[in-house]
Design a protein around this motif. Structure first.
Motif, PDB file in Angstrom:
ATOM      1  N   VAL A  17       0.830  -1.200   0.000  1.00 44.82           N
ATOM      2  CA  VAL A  17       0.000   0.000   0.000  1.00 44.82           C
ATOM      3  C   VAL A  17       0.866   1.252   0.000  1.00 44.82           C
ATOM      4  N   ASN A  18       1.876   1.291   0.851  1.00 45.40           N
ATOM      5  CA  ASN A  18       2.718   2.487   0.911  1.00 45.40           C
ATOM      6  C   ASN A  18       3.595   2.644  -0.327  1.00 45.40           C
ATOM      7  N   ASP A  19       3.990   1.522  -0.928  1.00 45.18           N
ATOM      8  CA  ASP A  19       4.726   1.613  -2.184  1.00 45.18           C
ATOM      9  C   ASP A  19       3.803   2.042  -3.319  1.00 45.18           C
TER      10      ASP A  19
ATOM     11  N   HIS B 235      -8.668   0.041  -5.304  1.00 41.90           N
ATOM     12  CA  HIS B 235      -9.791   0.631  -6.041  1.00 41.90           C
ATOM     13  C   HIS B 235     -11.108   0.417  -5.307  1.00 41.90           C
ATOM     14  N   ARG B 236     -11.096  -0.418  -4.267  1.00 42.98           N
ATOM     15  CA  ARG B 236     -12.289  -0.644  -3.457  1.00 42.98           C
ATOM     16  C   ARG B 236     -12.204   0.046  -2.097  1.00 42.98           C
ATOM     17  N   PHE B 237     -11.166   0.837  -1.879  1.00 43.23           N
ATOM     18  CA  PHE B 237     -11.013   1.558  -0.610  1.00 43.23           C
ATOM     19  C   PHE B 237     -11.950   2.769  -0.625  1.00 43.23           C
TER      20      PHE B 237
ATOM     21  N   VAL C  10     -12.862   9.389  -5.571  1.00 37.95           N
ATOM     22  CA  VAL C  10     -12.620   9.224  -7.009  1.00 37.95           C
ATOM     23  C   VAL C  10     -12.177  10.566  -7.564  1.00 37.95           C
ATOM     24  N   PRO C  11     -11.132  10.618  -8.408  1.00 38.10           N
ATOM     25  CA  PRO C  11     -10.458   9.520  -9.118  1.00 38.10           C
ATOM     26  C   PRO C  11      -9.235   8.953  -8.388  1.00 38.10           C
ATOM     27  N   LEU C  12      -8.866   9.523  -7.226  1.00 30.44           N
ATOM     28  CA  LEU C  12      -7.684   9.023  -6.520  1.00 30.44           C
ATOM     29  C   LEU C  12      -7.788   7.524  -6.276  1.00 30.44           C
ATOM     30  N   ARG C  13      -8.980   7.065  -5.896  1.00 35.83           N
ATOM     31  CA  ARG C  13      -9.167   5.640  -5.598  1.00 35.83           C
ATOM     32  C   ARG C  13      -8.820   4.773  -6.804  1.00 35.83           C
TER      33      ARG C  13
ATOM     34  N   MET D  82      -4.992   4.809  -7.535  1.00 39.59           N
ATOM     35  CA  MET D  82      -4.279   3.966  -6.574  1.00 39.59           C
ATOM     36  C   MET D  82      -4.559   2.485  -6.838  1.00 39.59           C
ATOM     37  N   GLY D  83      -5.803   2.168  -7.188  1.00 35.17           N
ATOM     38  CA  GLY D  83      -6.129   0.787  -7.508  1.00 35.17           C
ATOM     39  C   GLY D  83      -5.379   0.285  -8.728  1.00 35.17           C
ATOM     40  N   TRP D  84      -5.273   1.139  -9.725  1.00 33.79           N
ATOM     41  CA  TRP D  84      -4.532   0.804 -10.940  1.00 33.79           C
ATOM     42  C   TRP D  84      -3.076   0.513 -10.598  1.00 33.79           C
ATOM     43  N   ARG D  85      -2.482   1.395  -9.784  1.00 32.67           N
ATOM     44  CA  ARG D  85      -1.075   1.207  -9.415  1.00 32.67           C
ATOM     45  C   ARG D  85      -0.886  -0.039  -8.558  1.00 32.67           C
TER      46      ARG D  85
END
Length: 237
Positions: free
Chosen positions: A122-124, A162-164, A169-172, A175-178
Protein backbone atom coordinates in the motif's frame (compact mmCIF):
# COMPACT_ATOMS: atom_id res chain seq x y z
CA UNK A 1 6.49 1.09 -19.70
CA UNK A 2 2.90 1.57 -18.52
CA UNK A 3 2.33 4.67 -20.61
CA UNK A 4 -1.48 4.86 -20.21
CA UNK A 5 -1.14 4.84 -16.43
CA UNK A 6 1.42 7.63 -16.36
CA UNK A 7 -0.45 9.73 -18.92
CA UNK A 8 -3.67 9.43 -16.92
CA UNK A 9 -1.87 10.18 -13.67
CA UNK A 10 -0.17 13.23 -15.16
CA UNK A 11 -3.45 14.50 -16.56
CA UNK A 12 -5.24 14.11 -13.21
CA UNK A 13 -2.27 14.99 -11.02
CA UNK A 14 -3.50 18.36 -9.68
CA UNK A 15 -6.77 16.76 -8.57
CA UNK A 16 -5.34 13.56 -7.13
CA UNK A 17 -2.59 15.52 -5.33
CA UNK A 18 -5.26 17.69 -3.71
CA UNK A 19 -7.33 14.63 -2.81
CA UNK A 20 -4.28 12.89 -1.38
CA UNK A 21 -3.44 15.83 0.88
CA UNK A 22 -7.06 16.03 2.02
CA UNK A 23 -7.22 12.30 2.81
CA UNK A 24 -4.03 12.52 4.88
CA UNK A 25 -5.41 15.54 6.72
CA UNK A 26 -8.85 14.16 7.47
CA UNK A 27 -8.28 10.42 7.94
CA UNK A 28 -7.69 9.40 11.58
CA UNK A 29 -4.22 7.96 12.12
CA UNK A 30 -4.73 4.80 14.11
CA UNK A 31 -1.98 3.30 16.28
CA UNK A 32 -0.32 -0.05 15.81
CA UNK A 33 -1.80 -2.92 17.81
CA UNK A 34 -0.57 -3.51 21.32
CA UNK A 35 0.03 -6.61 23.38
CA UNK A 36 2.26 -9.61 22.62
CA UNK A 37 3.33 -9.92 18.99
CA UNK A 38 3.29 -13.72 19.10
CA UNK A 39 1.06 -16.53 20.27
CA UNK A 40 -0.15 -20.05 19.61
CA UNK A 41 -3.36 -21.95 18.92
CA UNK A 42 -3.37 -25.50 20.22
CA UNK A 43 -1.26 -27.36 22.74
CA UNK A 44 2.29 -28.64 22.60
CA UNK A 45 4.91 -28.25 19.89
CA UNK A 46 3.57 -26.31 16.88
CA UNK A 47 3.17 -28.20 13.64
CA UNK A 48 3.49 -24.86 11.81
CA UNK A 49 4.92 -21.50 12.82
CA UNK A 50 3.89 -18.42 10.83
CA UNK A 51 5.79 -15.13 10.63
CA UNK A 52 4.02 -12.17 9.04
CA UNK A 53 6.19 -9.18 8.11
CA UNK A 54 5.24 -5.93 6.44
CA UNK A 55 3.46 -2.62 6.81
CA UNK A 56 0.36 -1.51 8.73
CA UNK A 57 -1.58 -4.76 8.35
CA UNK A 58 1.34 -6.69 9.83
CA UNK A 59 1.50 -4.06 12.57
CA UNK A 60 -2.18 -4.68 13.36
CA UNK A 61 -3.37 -1.15 12.67
CA UNK A 62 -7.13 -1.15 13.15
CA UNK A 63 -7.02 -3.78 15.89
CA UNK A 64 -6.48 -3.11 19.57
CA UNK A 65 -4.16 -6.06 20.17
CA UNK A 66 -2.04 -8.30 17.95
CA UNK A 67 -4.10 -11.37 18.77
CA UNK A 68 -6.89 -9.69 16.78
CA UNK A 69 -4.53 -9.02 13.86
CA UNK A 70 -3.60 -10.75 10.64
CA UNK A 71 -0.95 -13.25 11.80
CA UNK A 72 -3.01 -14.39 14.77
CA UNK A 73 -6.24 -14.72 12.81
CA UNK A 74 -4.59 -16.67 10.01
CA UNK A 75 -3.04 -19.02 12.59
CA UNK A 76 -6.40 -19.41 14.34
CA UNK A 77 -8.21 -20.43 11.17
CA UNK A 78 -5.43 -22.80 10.13
CA UNK A 79 -5.65 -24.41 13.58
CA UNK A 80 -9.43 -24.72 13.29
CA UNK A 81 -9.22 -26.20 9.81
CA UNK A 82 -6.47 -28.73 10.50
CA UNK A 83 -6.63 -29.39 14.23
CA UNK A 84 -2.87 -28.84 14.30
CA UNK A 85 -1.08 -26.54 16.69
CA UNK A 86 -0.13 -23.32 14.90
CA UNK A 87 2.14 -20.62 16.33
CA UNK A 88 2.32 -17.06 15.01
CA UNK A 89 4.60 -14.03 15.12
CA UNK A 90 4.21 -10.64 13.51
CA UNK A 91 6.68 -7.86 12.66
CA UNK A 92 5.12 -4.79 11.09
CA UNK A 93 5.82 -1.08 10.85
CA UNK A 94 3.06 1.37 10.03
CA UNK A 95 3.78 3.56 7.01
CA UNK A 96 6.91 1.75 5.85
CA UNK A 97 7.82 0.94 2.27
CA UNK A 98 9.54 -2.24 1.13
CA UNK A 99 13.00 -0.70 0.96
CA UNK A 100 12.68 0.54 4.53
CA UNK A 101 11.40 -2.81 5.74
CA UNK A 102 14.44 -4.57 4.29
CA UNK A 103 16.71 -2.25 6.26
CA UNK A 104 14.77 -2.77 9.49
CA UNK A 105 14.75 -6.54 9.09
CA UNK A 106 18.53 -6.60 8.72
CA UNK A 107 18.87 -5.69 12.40
CA UNK A 108 15.71 -7.30 13.77
CA UNK A 109 15.64 -10.33 16.04
CA UNK A 110 13.27 -12.57 14.15
CA UNK A 111 11.92 -15.90 15.41
CA UNK A 112 12.20 -19.26 13.73
CA UNK A 113 9.30 -19.94 11.36
CA UNK A 114 8.16 -22.47 8.79
CA UNK A 115 6.30 -19.94 6.64
CA UNK A 116 7.06 -16.25 6.16
CA UNK A 117 4.34 -14.04 4.69
CA UNK A 118 4.84 -10.53 3.36
CA UNK A 119 1.92 -8.10 3.76
CA UNK A 120 3.09 -5.09 1.79
CA UNK A 121 2.39 -2.75 -1.09
CA UNK A 122 0.00 0.00 0.00
CA UNK A 123 2.72 2.49 0.91
CA UNK A 124 4.73 1.61 -2.18
CA UNK A 125 1.54 2.20 -4.18
CA UNK A 126 0.79 5.60 -2.67
CA UNK A 127 4.48 6.54 -2.85
CA UNK A 128 4.72 5.51 -6.53
CA UNK A 129 7.72 3.25 -5.96
CA UNK A 130 9.05 2.43 -9.45
CA UNK A 131 8.08 -1.05 -10.54
CA UNK A 132 11.65 -2.08 -11.38
CA UNK A 133 12.77 -1.03 -7.91
CA UNK A 134 9.90 -2.87 -6.22
CA UNK A 135 10.76 -5.99 -8.23
CA UNK A 136 14.42 -5.85 -7.24
CA UNK A 137 13.58 -5.18 -3.59
CA UNK A 138 11.41 -8.31 -3.49
CA UNK A 139 14.33 -10.33 -4.82
CA UNK A 140 16.65 -8.69 -2.29
CA UNK A 141 14.25 -9.47 0.55
CA UNK A 142 13.91 -13.11 -0.44
CA UNK A 143 17.68 -13.47 -0.64
CA UNK A 144 18.07 -11.78 2.74
CA UNK A 145 15.66 -14.23 4.35
CA UNK A 146 16.59 -17.37 2.42
CA UNK A 147 19.46 -18.53 4.63
CA UNK A 148 17.20 -18.65 7.67
CA UNK A 149 13.86 -19.36 6.02
CA UNK A 150 14.42 -21.74 3.08
CA UNK A 151 10.70 -22.10 2.25
CA UNK A 152 9.24 -19.76 -0.38
CA UNK A 153 8.32 -16.24 0.67
CA UNK A 154 4.52 -15.94 0.59
CA UNK A 155 3.40 -12.70 -1.02
CA UNK A 156 -0.03 -11.57 0.13
CA UNK A 157 -1.34 -9.62 -2.83
CA UNK A 158 -1.44 -5.85 -2.69
CA UNK A 159 -4.87 -4.87 -1.29
CA UNK A 160 -7.44 -3.86 -3.94
CA UNK A 161 -7.19 -0.13 -3.38
CA UNK A 162 -9.79 0.63 -6.04
CA UNK A 163 -12.29 -0.64 -3.46
CA UNK A 164 -11.01 1.56 -0.61
CA UNK A 165 -14.12 3.68 -0.10
CA UNK A 166 -12.20 6.06 2.17
CA UNK A 167 -10.41 7.27 -0.96
CA UNK A 168 -12.31 9.66 -3.26
CA UNK A 169 -12.62 9.22 -7.01
CA UNK A 170 -10.46 9.52 -9.12
CA UNK A 171 -7.68 9.02 -6.52
CA UNK A 172 -9.17 5.64 -5.60
CA UNK A 173 -9.01 4.39 -9.17
CA UNK A 174 -5.47 5.66 -9.76
CA UNK A 175 -4.28 3.97 -6.57
CA UNK A 176 -6.13 0.79 -7.51
CA UNK A 177 -4.53 0.80 -10.94
CA UNK A 178 -1.08 1.21 -9.41
CA UNK A 179 -1.73 -1.48 -6.79
CA UNK A 180 -2.64 -3.94 -9.54
CA UNK A 181 0.61 -3.13 -11.34
CA UNK A 182 2.64 -3.96 -8.23
CA UNK A 183 0.61 -7.08 -7.60
CA UNK A 184 1.39 -8.24 -11.12
CA UNK A 185 5.04 -8.27 -10.04
CA UNK A 186 4.09 -10.60 -7.19
CA UNK A 187 2.24 -12.91 -9.57
CA UNK A 188 5.06 -12.98 -12.10
CA UNK A 189 7.71 -13.75 -9.48
CA UNK A 190 5.58 -16.59 -8.12
CA UNK A 191 5.13 -17.93 -11.65
CA UNK A 192 8.79 -17.61 -12.62
CA UNK A 193 10.35 -18.66 -9.30
CA UNK A 194 7.88 -20.89 -7.41
CA UNK A 195 10.64 -22.24 -5.20
CA UNK A 196 11.31 -18.71 -3.94
CA UNK A 197 7.91 -17.00 -4.06
CA UNK A 198 4.27 -17.99 -3.64
CA UNK A 199 1.29 -15.71 -4.18
CA UNK A 200 -1.76 -15.49 -1.92
CA UNK A 201 -4.82 -13.44 -2.84
CA UNK A 202 -5.83 -10.67 -0.45
CA UNK A 203 -9.62 -10.94 -0.10
CA UNK A 204 -11.72 -7.93 -0.96
CA UNK A 205 -13.27 -6.30 2.11
CA UNK A 206 -16.47 -4.52 1.08
CA UNK A 207 -18.54 -4.71 4.26
CA UNK A 208 -18.00 -1.42 6.18
CA UNK A 209 -18.51 -3.30 9.44
CA UNK A 210 -15.24 -5.12 8.75
CA UNK A 211 -13.28 -1.86 8.60
CA UNK A 212 -11.67 0.15 11.36
CA UNK A 213 -12.83 3.66 12.23
CA UNK A 214 -10.57 5.19 9.57
CA UNK A 215 -12.47 3.35 6.81
CA UNK A 216 -9.11 2.26 5.46
CA UNK A 217 -7.68 -0.55 7.58
CA UNK A 218 -9.41 -3.77 8.63
CA UNK A 219 -10.95 -3.84 12.07
CA UNK A 220 -10.83 -6.97 14.25
CA UNK A 221 -13.67 -8.60 12.32
CA UNK A 222 -11.94 -7.63 9.08
CA UNK A 223 -8.71 -9.32 10.13
CA UNK A 224 -10.69 -12.42 11.13
CA UNK A 225 -12.31 -12.46 7.68
CA UNK A 226 -8.99 -11.97 5.87
CA UNK A 227 -7.35 -14.66 7.98
CA UNK A 228 -10.13 -17.11 7.16
CA UNK A 229 -9.99 -16.40 3.43
CA UNK A 230 -6.19 -16.71 3.32
CA UNK A 231 -6.31 -19.99 5.26
CA UNK A 232 -8.56 -21.47 2.59
CA UNK A 233 -5.89 -21.11 -0.07
CA UNK A 234 -2.82 -21.52 2.12
CA UNK A 235 -0.66 -24.30 0.59
CA UNK A 236 -0.07 -27.46 2.52
CA UNK A 237 -3.21 -27.27 4.69
Amino acid sequence: MHLPFWLTTALLFPLIAYQGRRVRRTTPRLPEAGGPSSGQYGEGQPATTLLVIGESTAAGVGAETHDQGLASQLARHLHQRTGQTVAWHTFGINGIRLGGLIKRLANAELPDADRVLLSMGVNDTTGFTPRHRFHQQLIDLQQQLASRYPAPLYLISVPPMHRFTALPVPLRHIMGWRARQLDQIYSQLAKDCPGKFQHLTYPTVTDPHLLASDGYHPGPEGYAYIGEMLSNEFPGH
